[in-house]
Design an enzyme around this catalytic site. Structure first.
Site, short mmCIF file in Angstrom:
data_model
loop_
_atom_site.label_atom_id
_atom_site.label_comp_id
_atom_site.label_asym_id
_atom_site.label_seq_id
_atom_site.Cartn_x
_atom_site.Cartn_y
_atom_site.Cartn_z
N SER A 1 31.29 -76.50 22.04
CA SER A 1 31.12 -75.74 23.30
C SER A 1 29.64 -75.58 23.63
CB SER A 1 31.80 -74.37 23.21
OG SER A 1 31.11 -73.51 22.33
N HIS B 1 21.81 -70.05 16.23
CA HIS B 1 22.41 -69.28 15.13
C HIS B 1 23.02 -68.01 15.69
CE1 HIS B 1 22.98 -67.95 11.02
NE2 HIS B 1 22.50 -66.77 11.39
C1 GRF Z 1 28.50 -71.25 17.36
O1 GRF Z 1 28.77 -69.88 17.30
C2 GRF Z 1 27.15 -71.50 16.74
O2 GRF Z 1 26.22 -70.44 16.89
C3 GRF Z 1 27.51 -71.63 15.31
O3 GRF Z 1 28.71 -72.35 15.29
C4 GRF Z 1 29.43 -72.07 16.48
C5 GRF Z 1 29.75 -73.42 17.06
O4 GRF Z 1 30.38 -73.40 18.19
N1 GRF Z 1 26.48 -72.30 14.53
P1 GRF Z 1 30.59 -74.75 19.08
O5 GRF Z 1 30.98 -75.87 18.14
O6 GRF Z 1 29.29 -75.04 19.77
O7 GRF Z 1 31.68 -74.38 20.02
#
Ligand code: GRF
Length: 200
Positions: free
Chosen positions: A14, A110
């Site tokens: 996402s 993060h």
């Molecule tokens: C996000 O919350 C990011 O901060 C963390 O993993 C999650 C990944 O979400 N490292 P996506 O794959 O970008 O939907």
């Protein structure tokens, strides 16, 4: 000169989607590939759907040999000649051997207000600590985990009755705003941090 951005993911992607969708018009950068350590990552299909080159280098055959996995990953992404690498939900810890050649050119998002809660389970830890605020951080990647210079942060309230899941969803909405805002500035050579206003 238009900057060339590569995006590394491990899951649904996402954040990758919000980055790719932001790189249009007068944006100083364009996406050149999306790569994953998991060939089954949902984000790869989404990237292909947007006409972006999707690359998979499965980390599992390399077992504990991180350097060998990283060498294969570097070889797979080298032809795209990216200027900037964005880690977007990329869940492999990278060694200094991979990070150092990208010094000053690699970003990560993060899901905590760094330097608080480096590592995993950030939302559960914030709730357990009784924090009233949580959020996300975009930082430059250095060999130390979740430690590089901060380039942006967004804050959200921790609400009564929040679970790690409900808090993660609230933070993710901000991630999708923060990361594109930071990348637009960073790709233009501006490292001034972006601080998003708390959502109303
Ligand atoms: C996000 O919350 C990011 O901060 C963390 O993993 C999650 C990944 O979400 N490292 P996506 O794959 O970008 O939907």
């Amino acid at each position: 000169m238009t900057r060339r951005v590569g995006i590394l993911i491990s899951g649904g992607g996402s954040n990758m989607l919000s980055l790719v969708r932001s790189m249009t018009g007068d944006h100083p950068a364009r996406p050149v590939f999306v790569a994953s350590n998991d060939p089954g990552a949902g984000g790869l299909e989404k990237a292909r759907g947007l006409g972006i080159q999707a690359v998979a280098v499965d980390h599992r055959p390399f077992g504990k040999d991180r350097a060998a996995f990283e060498a294969a990953l570097s070889e797979a992404i080298a032809p795209y000649e990216a200027d900037i690498l964005c880690l977007a939900g990329f869940m492999r810890v990278l060694t200094a051997g991979f990070v150092e050649p990208w010094a000053g050119r690699m970003l990560n998002i993060h899901p905590s207000l760094l330097p608080k809660y480096r590592g995993l389970d950030t939302h559960a830890r914030a709730i357990a600590a009784g924090d009233t605020e949580a959020g996300c951080t975009v930082h430059e990647v250095t060999p130390a985990l979740d430690d590089g210079p901060i380039l942006g942060q967004a804050r959200v309230p921790v609400l009564p009755g929040d679970t790690p899941g409900t808090l993660a969803a609230r933070v993710l909405e901000q991630e999708h705003l923060l990361y594109p805002a930071v990348l637009r500035r960073y790709a233009a050579g501006d490292r001034t941090p972006v601080f998003l206003p708390a959502p109303v």
